[in-house]
Design a protein around this motif. Sequence first.
Motif, PDB file in Angstrom:
ATOM      1  N   GLY A  86       0.783  -1.224   0.000  1.00 17.72           N
ATOM      2  CA  GLY A  86       0.000   0.000   0.000  1.00 17.72           C
ATOM      3  C   GLY A  86       0.813   1.270   0.000  1.00 17.72           C
ATOM      4  O   GLY A  86       0.446   2.256  -0.668  1.00 17.72           O
ATOM      5  N   ALA A  87       1.948   1.289   0.718  1.00 18.18           N
ATOM      6  CA  ALA A  87       2.734   2.519   0.816  1.00 18.18           C
ATOM      7  C   ALA A  87       3.366   2.925  -0.519  1.00 18.18           C
ATOM      8  O   ALA A  87       3.232   4.084  -0.941  1.00 18.18           O
ATOM      9  CB  ALA A  87       3.800   2.379   1.903  1.00 18.18           C
ATOM     10  N   ASP A 132       8.463  16.014  -9.261  1.00 23.05           N
ATOM     11  CA  ASP A 132       8.861  17.387  -9.001  1.00 23.05           C
ATOM     12  C   ASP A 132       7.965  18.129  -8.016  1.00 23.05           C
ATOM     13  O   ASP A 132       8.185  19.297  -7.741  1.00 23.05           O
ATOM     14  CB  ASP A 132       8.886  18.184 -10.315  1.00 23.05           C
ATOM     15  CG  ASP A 132       7.545  18.117 -11.058  1.00 23.05           C
ATOM     16  OD1 ASP A 132       6.704  17.302 -10.649  1.00 23.05           O
ATOM     17  OD2 ASP A 132       7.365  18.884 -12.022  1.00 23.05           O
ATOM     18  N   ASP A 133       6.920  17.487  -7.492  1.00 16.21           N
ATOM     19  CA  ASP A 133       6.036  18.252  -6.615  1.00 16.21           C
ATOM     20  C   ASP A 133       5.761  17.568  -5.284  1.00 16.21           C
ATOM     21  O   ASP A 133       4.889  17.985  -4.537  1.00 16.21           O
ATOM     22  CB  ASP A 133       4.700  18.517  -7.317  1.00 16.21           C
ATOM     23  CG  ASP A 133       3.857  17.246  -7.483  1.00 16.21           C
ATOM     24  OD1 ASP A 133       4.407  16.160  -7.269  1.00 16.21           O
ATOM     25  OD2 ASP A 133       2.680  17.366  -7.815  1.00 16.21           O
ATOM     26  N   GLY A 134       6.482  16.523  -4.988  1.00 18.24           N
ATOM     27  CA  GLY A 134       6.230  15.792  -3.762  1.00 18.24           C
ATOM     28  C   GLY A 134       6.996  16.359  -2.585  1.00 18.24           C
ATOM     29  O   GLY A 134       7.931  17.141  -2.741  1.00 18.24           O
ATOM     30  N   HIS A 184      -6.514  14.328  -0.924  1.00 20.38           N
ATOM     31  CA  HIS A 184      -7.606  14.420  -1.884  1.00 20.38           C
ATOM     32  C   HIS A 184      -7.550  13.247  -2.870  1.00 20.38           C
ATOM     33  O   HIS A 184      -8.579  12.641  -3.202  1.00 20.38           O
ATOM     34  CB  HIS A 184      -7.524  15.749  -2.637  1.00 20.38           C
ATOM     35  CG  HIS A 184      -8.678  15.988  -3.555  1.00 20.38           C
ATOM     36  ND1 HIS A 184      -9.946  16.279  -3.099  1.00 20.38           N
ATOM     37  CD2 HIS A 184      -8.773  15.960  -4.912  1.00 20.38           C
ATOM     38  CE1 HIS A 184     -10.765  16.424  -4.136  1.00 20.38           C
ATOM     39  NE2 HIS A 184     -10.082  16.239  -5.243  1.00 20.38           N
ATOM     40  N   GLY A 185      -6.350  12.903  -3.323  1.00 24.90           N
ATOM     41  CA  GLY A 185      -6.201  11.796  -4.257  1.00 24.90           C
ATOM     42  C   GLY A 185      -6.497  10.447  -3.627  1.00 24.90           C
ATOM     43  O   GLY A 185      -6.987   9.525  -4.293  1.00 24.90           O
ATOM     44  N   PHE A 186      -6.211  10.320  -2.330  1.00 22.47           N
ATOM     45  CA  PHE A 186      -6.442   9.058  -1.638  1.00 22.47           C
ATOM     46  C   PHE A 186      -7.927   8.713  -1.576  1.00 22.47           C
ATOM     47  O   PHE A 186      -8.298   7.536  -1.498  1.00 22.47           O
ATOM     48  CB  PHE A 186      -5.868   9.137  -0.219  1.00 22.47           C
ATOM     49  CG  PHE A 186      -6.172   7.938   0.635  1.00 22.47           C
ATOM     50  CD1 PHE A 186      -5.753   6.680   0.253  1.00 22.47           C
ATOM     51  CD2 PHE A 186      -6.873   8.073   1.814  1.00 22.47           C
ATOM     52  CE1 PHE A 186      -6.020   5.568   1.041  1.00 22.47           C
ATOM     53  CE2 PHE A 186      -7.152   6.974   2.610  1.00 22.47           C
ATOM     54  CZ  PHE A 186      -6.726   5.722   2.227  1.00 22.47           C
ATOM     55  N   LEU A 202       3.167   6.351  -5.575  1.00 24.49           N
ATOM     56  CA  LEU A 202       3.098   6.441  -7.039  1.00 24.49           C
ATOM     57  C   LEU A 202       1.946   7.315  -7.507  1.00 24.49           C
ATOM     58  O   LEU A 202       2.104   8.131  -8.410  1.00 24.49           O
ATOM     59  CB  LEU A 202       2.969   5.038  -7.639  1.00 24.49           C
ATOM     60  CG  LEU A 202       4.250   4.206  -7.695  1.00 24.49           C
ATOM     61  CD1 LEU A 202       3.922   2.760  -8.044  1.00 24.49           C
ATOM     62  CD2 LEU A 202       5.222   4.787  -8.704  1.00 24.49           C
ATOM     63  N   TYR A 203       0.770   7.133  -6.918  1.00 21.84           N
ATOM     64  CA  TYR A 203      -0.376   7.889  -7.426  1.00 21.84           C
ATOM     65  C   TYR A 203      -0.536   9.251  -6.756  1.00 21.84           C
ATOM     66  O   TYR A 203      -1.307  10.088  -7.224  1.00 21.84           O
ATOM     67  CB  TYR A 203      -1.674   7.083  -7.333  1.00 21.84           C
ATOM     68  CG  TYR A 203      -2.242   6.876  -5.948  1.00 21.84           C
ATOM     69  CD1 TYR A 203      -2.879   7.907  -5.258  1.00 21.84           C
ATOM     70  CD2 TYR A 203      -2.191   5.634  -5.340  1.00 21.84           C
ATOM     71  CE1 TYR A 203      -3.418   7.701  -4.004  1.00 21.84           C
ATOM     72  CE2 TYR A 203      -2.724   5.420  -4.082  1.00 21.84           C
ATOM     73  CZ  TYR A 203      -3.342   6.462  -3.425  1.00 21.84           C
ATOM     74  OH  TYR A 203      -3.866   6.251  -2.175  1.00 21.84           O
ATOM     75  N   SER A 204       0.207   9.496  -5.682  1.00 24.36           N
ATOM     76  CA  SER A 204       0.036  10.763  -4.962  1.00 24.36           C
ATOM     77  C   SER A 204       1.014  11.842  -5.394  1.00 24.36           C
ATOM     78  O   SER A 204       0.678  13.032  -5.359  1.00 24.36           O
ATOM     79  CB  SER A 204       0.191  10.532  -3.453  1.00 24.36           C
ATOM     80  OG  SER A 204      -0.830   9.699  -2.956  1.00 24.36           O
TER      81      SER A 204
END
Length: 304
Positions: free
Chosen positions: A22-23, A34-36, A190-192, A28-30
Amino acid sequence: MLEVAVIALRWLQYSGAVVLLGAPLFLLYSFRRDDGPNLTWARQTLAFAAIVVGLGSLAALVAQTAVMAGSLSEAVKPASLSFMITGTGLGMAMVARAAIALLGLVVVVALTPGRAIWWLMVVLGLLVAASFAWTGHGAATEGPGGVIHLVADVIHTVAAALWLGALAALTILLLRRTAPDDLAIHRALHGFAGLGTLAVALLVVTGLANSWFLVGPERLEGLGTSLYGQLLIAKLVLFVLMLALAADNRYRLTPSLGLKLQGAEDPVAALQRLRRSIAVEAALGAAILGVVAVMGTLPPPAAL
């Protein structure tokens, strides 16, 4: 005591497995490259999870052999371990799980952190998660429904890992939060919501399928009369509590954080509320894994 050790080691393996799958999928999807936020913790977290799964699997192999052989002294004899590994599906699964976890540890330690590692860990995490279904109640169902039950069990395990592993990552992110990370954390929350909804839907559908095979509609009325049934009820109660917290996070706490960030207001209070809520949700998930660890050692009502 050996039975307690088996249950505790099952819980440790489940806990490590959900993080392994899960982590990295959450990362990957969050976040894009360049923005993490600062994700230096991810490498150590995945390495620790791989160690927990690997050592937990090997310790569980010895503990399970001791239960079958009657004593720990008998379990550590080469002949006993050899029979467990080569003569039982459970032993084979434990060794395979430990080997996959070791490979995951090598990947995390040896390769440069990035999306390639996260993808590799997702694949390895899927294999670890599937290995539990291989030796679980789903694999024991005979007849035409056996394949359906096994597939449902695999999907159920993977969906649980998607949700609980993401919760673990979110908890760490919020605990290690720094001001420059706030926008990225809000996007991740929000993506989660989308993936969390998918995971819940899969859990409900596959949970119903598993209950059909393990309990059966004709035994629902007396479900609370067996220890397995009582634990199943406890699991459902914990699941509903997690759903309530997840809904509150999605529809109240996360939007509240977004409004604070849009208005250039101090988001600390909103983040603290989210941190507490997600930590409680993760704790409830850990409790569910504990309940499942006990249920895995009991015969379901359909087998009685």
